[in-house]
Design a protein around this motif. Structure first.
Motif, PDB file in Angstrom:
ATOM      1  N   UNK A 113       0.239   0.807 -22.539  1.00  0.00           N
ATOM      2  CA  UNK A 113       1.654   0.832 -22.912  1.00  0.00           C
ATOM      3  C   UNK A 113       2.171   2.260 -23.054  1.00  0.00           C
ATOM      4  N   UNK A 114       1.350   3.150 -23.602  1.00  0.00           N
ATOM      5  CA  UNK A 114       1.759   4.553 -23.715  1.00  0.00           C
ATOM      6  C   UNK A 114       1.963   5.159 -22.331  1.00  0.00           C
ATOM      7  N   UNK A 115       1.103   4.807 -21.385  1.00  0.00           N
ATOM      8  CA  UNK A 115       1.265   5.289 -20.013  1.00  0.00           C
ATOM      9  C   UNK A 115       2.559   4.762 -19.413  1.00  0.00           C
ATOM     10  N   UNK A 116       2.835   3.476 -19.636  1.00  0.00           N
ATOM     11  CA  UNK A 116       4.059   2.881 -19.113  1.00  0.00           C
ATOM     12  C   UNK A 116       5.297   3.526 -19.737  1.00  0.00           C
ATOM     13  N   UNK A 117       5.244   3.779 -21.034  1.00  0.00           N
ATOM     14  CA  UNK A 117       6.369   4.433 -21.714  1.00  0.00           C
ATOM     15  C   UNK A 117       6.600   5.817 -21.121  1.00  0.00           C
ATOM     16  N   UNK A 118       5.519   6.544 -20.898  1.00  0.00           N
ATOM     17  CA  UNK A 118       5.631   7.875 -20.300  1.00  0.00           C
ATOM     18  C   UNK A 118       6.288   7.801 -18.918  1.00  0.00           C
ATOM     19  N   UNK A 119       5.846   6.839 -18.104  1.00  0.00           N
ATOM     20  CA  UNK A 119       6.430   6.667 -16.770  1.00  0.00           C
ATOM     21  C   UNK A 119       7.905   6.286 -16.861  1.00  0.00           C
ATOM     22  N   UNK A 120       8.245   5.408 -17.807  1.00  0.00           N
ATOM     23  CA  UNK A 120       9.645   5.005 -17.975  1.00  0.00           C
ATOM     24  C   UNK A 120      10.499   6.178 -18.443  1.00  0.00           C
ATOM     25  N   UNK A 121       9.967   7.007 -19.334  1.00  0.00           N
ATOM     26  CA  UNK A 121      10.706   8.198 -19.777  1.00  0.00           C
ATOM     27  C   UNK A 121      10.986   9.121 -18.608  1.00  0.00           C
TER      28      UNK A 121
END
Length: 126
Positions: free
Chosen positions: A85-93
């Motif tokens: 989820x942290x990776x996905x959040x980073x990608x979304x940011x």
């Protein structure tokens, strides 16, 4: 010679010696699906530095925190979910930043993605 972090290069006997544990402990962790060493064609287990770090984490949880192996399994799965989820959040940011900088988002791109629901026995409502 320096090896890559995920490169399987260490024999079970070497890992056991490095971590000061019995090779049978490593086999048990594998049976419990807590660690998955690579195998050669001759079925010899080979561990990477990443595997060793994971085993160190398992040992810390069991020895210092008194967590049993079932608990370790749940904690590790939760940690992997959080990491994903942290990776996905980073990608979304990054996507939001790019969209903000260009002031447009292509129609085939979405700023929000749906995450699959993680179902774990511990969280099921009864």
């Amino acid at each position: 010679m320096i090896h890559q972090y995920e490169e399987p290069v260490y024999l079970i006997s070497i890992v056991a010696k490095i971590l000061d544990i019995h090779p049978q402990t490593l086999r048990q962790y594998e049976r419990e699906n807590l660690v998955s060493p690579s195998r050669t064609n001759g079925r010899i287990r080979l561990y990477s530095q990443k595997d060793i770090d994971r085993i160190k984490l398992i040992l810390r949880m069991t020895r210092e925190l008194g967590v049993n192996l079932a608990g370790v399994d749940i904690i590790l799965r939760l940690k992997e979910n959080v990491d994903d989820m942290e990776q996905e959040i980073s990608e979304l940011r990054q996507e939001v930043t790019r969209a903000h900088n260009t002031r447009s988002v292509s129609p085939n791109k979405s700023l929000v993605t749906k995450k699959s629901i993680y179902e774990m026995i511990i969280f099921e409502s009864k």
